[in-house]
Design a protein around this motif. Structure first.
Motif, PDB file in Angstrom:
ATOM      1  N   ALA A 253       5.004   0.728  19.210  1.00 36.87           N
ATOM      2  CA  ALA A 253       5.169  -0.366  17.952  1.00 36.87           C
ATOM      3  C   ALA A 253       3.877  -1.284  17.814  1.00 36.87           C
ATOM      4  N   VAL A 254       3.420  -1.537  18.988  1.00 38.10           N
ATOM      5  CA  VAL A 254       2.224  -2.230  18.699  1.00 38.10           C
ATOM      6  C   VAL A 254       0.932  -1.623  17.800  1.00 38.10           C
ATOM      7  N   THR A 255       0.866  -0.166  17.949  1.00 39.22           N
ATOM      8  CA  THR A 255      -0.097   0.647  17.596  1.00 39.22           C
ATOM      9  C   THR A 255       0.466   0.656  15.966  1.00 39.22           C
ATOM     10  N   TYR A 256       1.706   1.027  15.906  1.00 37.76           N
ATOM     11  CA  TYR A 256       2.126   0.888  14.224  1.00 37.76           C
ATOM     12  C   TYR A 256       1.959  -0.560  13.320  1.00 37.76           C
ATOM     13  N   GLY A 257       1.868  -1.450  14.409  1.00 41.23           N
ATOM     14  CA  GLY A 257       1.887  -2.861  13.616  1.00 41.23           C
ATOM     15  C   GLY A 257       0.549  -3.175  13.236  1.00 41.23           C
ATOM     16  N   ALA A 258      -0.528  -2.518  14.002  1.00 40.17           N
ATOM     17  CA  ALA A 258      -1.921  -2.532  13.651  1.00 40.17           C
ATOM     18  C   ALA A 258      -2.259  -1.863  12.342  1.00 40.17           C
ATOM     19  N   LEU A 259      -1.478  -1.150  11.760  1.00 43.84           N
ATOM     20  CA  LEU A 259      -1.570  -0.608  10.527  1.00 43.84           C
ATOM     21  C   LEU A 259      -1.608  -1.506   9.334  1.00 43.84           C
ATOM     22  N   ILE A 260      -0.983  -2.766   9.496  1.00 43.16           N
ATOM     23  CA  ILE A 260      -0.583  -3.644   8.419  1.00 43.16           C
ATOM     24  C   ILE A 260      -1.812  -4.181   7.826  1.00 43.16           C
ATOM     25  N   ALA A 299      13.561   0.505   7.618  1.00 42.09           N
ATOM     26  CA  ALA A 299      14.873   0.552   8.222  1.00 42.09           C
ATOM     27  C   ALA A 299      15.525   1.748   8.565  1.00 42.09           C
ATOM     28  N   ASP A 300      14.821   2.888   7.890  1.00 42.33           N
ATOM     29  CA  ASP A 300      15.187   4.183   8.297  1.00 42.33           C
ATOM     30  C   ASP A 300      14.874   4.650   9.715  1.00 42.33           C
ATOM     31  N   GLY A 301      13.472   3.975  10.004  1.00 49.00           N
ATOM     32  CA  GLY A 301      13.017   4.274  11.294  1.00 49.00           C
ATOM     33  C   GLY A 301      12.304   5.728  11.466  1.00 49.00           C
ATOM     34  N   LEU A 302      11.786   6.206  12.510  1.00 44.94           N
ATOM     35  CA  LEU A 302      11.135   7.305  12.622  1.00 44.94           C
ATOM     36  C   LEU A 302      11.475   8.337  11.787  1.00 44.94           C
ATOM     37  N   PRO A 303      10.787   9.245  11.113  1.00 45.81           N
ATOM     38  CA  PRO A 303       9.274   9.446  11.379  1.00 45.81           C
ATOM     39  C   PRO A 303       8.579   8.640  10.073  1.00 45.81           C
ATOM     40  N   VAL A 304       9.065   8.007   9.406  1.00 49.04           N
ATOM     41  CA  VAL A 304       8.287   7.383   8.391  1.00 49.04           C
ATOM     42  C   VAL A 304       7.781   5.893   8.629  1.00 49.04           C
ATOM     43  N   GLY A 306       4.971   4.498  10.010  1.00 53.32           N
ATOM     44  CA  GLY A 306       3.645   4.619   9.666  1.00 53.32           C
ATOM     45  C   GLY A 306       3.431   4.329   8.068  1.00 53.32           C
ATOM     46  N   LEU A 307       4.231   5.250   7.427  1.00 51.84           N
ATOM     47  CA  LEU A 307       4.054   5.077   5.785  1.00 51.84           C
ATOM     48  C   LEU A 307       4.690   3.768   5.367  1.00 51.84           C
ATOM     49  N   ALA A 308       5.856   3.481   6.005  1.00 48.06           N
ATOM     50  CA  ALA A 308       6.516   2.124   5.532  1.00 48.06           C
ATOM     51  C   ALA A 308       5.510   0.941   5.859  1.00 48.06           C
ATOM     52  N   LEU A 309       4.971   1.007   7.016  1.00 50.41           N
ATOM     53  CA  LEU A 309       4.027  -0.264   7.218  1.00 50.41           C
ATOM     54  C   LEU A 309       2.828  -0.163   6.434  1.00 50.41           C
ATOM     55  N   VAL A 310       2.230   0.972   6.049  1.00 47.12           N
ATOM     56  CA  VAL A 310       1.336   0.891   5.262  1.00 47.12           C
ATOM     57  C   VAL A 310       1.557   0.514   3.828  1.00 47.12           C
ATOM     58  N   LEU A 311       2.786   0.904   3.404  1.00 48.87           N
ATOM     59  CA  LEU A 311       3.136   0.244   2.012  1.00 48.87           C
ATOM     60  C   LEU A 311       3.525  -0.966   2.051  1.00 48.87           C
ATOM     61  N   TYR A 312       3.916  -1.670   3.189  1.00 48.44           N
ATOM     62  CA  TYR A 312       4.321  -2.997   3.287  1.00 48.44           C
ATOM     63  C   TYR A 312       3.261  -3.794   3.350  1.00 48.44           C
ATOM     64  N   GLY A 313       1.931  -3.379   4.144  1.00 51.92           N
ATOM     65  CA  GLY A 313       0.794  -4.052   4.442  1.00 51.92           C
ATOM     66  C   GLY A 313       0.104  -4.059   3.179  1.00 51.92           C
ATOM     67  N   GLY A 314       0.113  -2.886   2.136  1.00 53.87           N
ATOM     68  CA  GLY A 314      -0.380  -2.852   0.902  1.00 53.87           C
ATOM     69  C   GLY A 314       0.043  -4.178   0.003  1.00 53.87           C
TER      70      GLY A 314
END
Length: 392
Positions: A253-260, A299-304, A306-314
């Motif tokens: 979760a911490v690693t995924y958060g770093a994508l933002i 909200a769908d969770g894994l496996p997307v 990473g993609l979700a956080l990239v879109l949110y961060g962008g």
């Protein structure tokens, strides 16, 4: 086309403000991300009370923002930003010496005044006051600098805590405000001079000229900033909890958060590459759409994830640009500083209250209820952005 010398001077001003913003965000908004746990461990103060300092500071920032905008409108941003550096240094010094939680919270009230006069909105207002209708590229470039605030401040804070403790870290940031931020503003940010003659004849208060379609645009933009601030803060504070509720282990979760963070910067680079060829409302619409899509996928969770956080961060990255450029396009440069100060208030107040709202929703309804709330707020913001097209 601007003369080369004028363009170079503008780069210097934006660079100075960029460093100022990195230090301002790192000294305030991002400070407790690293320091909260060490403070609680050393002092025994409740973690909720410590983190409540940031909420108190944001409340002060929101209440002060209209007055700050009016001051920048009259005198330019240089004295206001200098005041921000001074009051942040004082607030940080109080934090470092605080013998009790009430004194610690009093320091955050001063930091809140510093945030209200030194974070993005005052900096945008400063650029608008300096460059008028041509401020959009400078605002966009400034957000690119600001995108590195957490990237710089989190490792720096962690290093300082390890070497000198949390109190020494607060003193170090106070020193940076006095020795770096203050000289940058006083030495490199120019005074704007008197308003242009075409504006000087009629400069009524903003409340007197906001009527009809323009008033509707102001209220819609205020709504966008309120919902946007709420969503951003809810995700920032509760992201790890939400990811764990979707089956993501803590370390992942911490690693995924770093994508933002990198996603925010990358999206701002793409916006800069466009060189302002499209209306800022396109930026706002794209930002709100990306944030909403990212949250729905999250909200769908894994496996997307990473993609979700990239879109949110962008989306969150270019939202920072839109919050500065859309009011300039909608209302023009004459009242920009005045109006952006008024627009900042609801977003800051929403950011102050969002952690408490999120905690209540998580406690009463769990992660699913918070995802529903986030999705509803994000989709509503897409609707508000669409409504702005009809009144621009």
């Amino acid at each position: 086309m601007r003369p080369p010398a004028a363009g170079s001077r503008r780069l210097v001003v934006v660079g100075a403000l960029g460093i100022f913003e990195i230090l301002s965000w790192g000294s305030s908004f991002y400070l407790l991300s690293v320091l909260a746990a060490p403070i609680a461990a050393e002092t025994g103060w409740p973690l909720a009370g410590i983190v409540g300092g940031l909420s108190a500071g944001l409340l002060v920032a929101g209440l002060a923002s209209p007055r700050i905008g009016a001051l920048i409108d009259r005198r330019g941003g240089r004295p206001v930003l200098a005041f921000s550096a001074l009051v942040m240094a004082l607030g940080l010094a109080i934090l470092s010496l605080a013998p009790s939680l009430p004194v610690f919270l009093a320091g955050w009230l001063l930091l809140g005044l510093g945030m209200g006069s030194g974070l993005y909105d005052p900096a945008f207002a400063t650029l608008g006051r300096l460059y008028g209708a041509e401020a959009r590229p400078a605002i966009t470039a400034l957000t690119l600098w600001g995108g590195f605030a957490s990237t710089v401040s989190w490792p720096l804070s962690a290093l300082l805590v390890e070497q000198v403790g949390w109190r020494g870290t607060c003193l170090a940031y106070a020193s940076l405000q006095l020795c770096v931020s203050l000289p940058l503003v006083l030495g490199l940010v120019p005074s704007p001079g008197p308003p242009p003659a075409r504006f000087a004849t009629v400069r009524p208060p903003a409340a007197a000229v906001l009527a009809g379609r323009e008033r509707r645009a102001f209220l819609l933009m205020a709504g966008v900033l309120t919902l946007g601030g709420t969503v951003m803060t809810l995700v920032s504070v509760h992201l790890v909890t939400l990811l764990q509720a979707r089956g993501v282990p803590l370390a992942s979760a911490v690693t995924y958060g770093a994508l933002i963070g990198p996603s925010q910067v990358a999206a701002r680079v793409v916006e800069m590459a466009g060189r302002g060829r499209h209306h800022p409302l396109w930026t706002l619409t794209a930002a709100m759409s990306l944030v909403a899509l990212g949250i729905l996928l999250l909200a769908d969770g894994l496996p997307v994830v990473g993609l979700a956080l990239v879109l949110y961060g962008g989306g969150n990255g270019i939202y920072s640009i839109a919050r500065g450029t859309v009011p300039l396009a909608l209302f023009g440069p004459e009242r920009y500083a005045l109006l952006i100060g008024r627009l900042a208030r609801p977003g800051l107040l929403a950011q102050a209250l969002a952690p408490l709202i999120g905690a209540f929703v998580l406690t009463s309804g769990g992660a699913d209820a918070l995802f529903v709330l986030l999705a509803a707020l994000a989709l509503a913001n897409v609707g508000l952005a669409g409504a702005l097209w009809r009144v621009r």
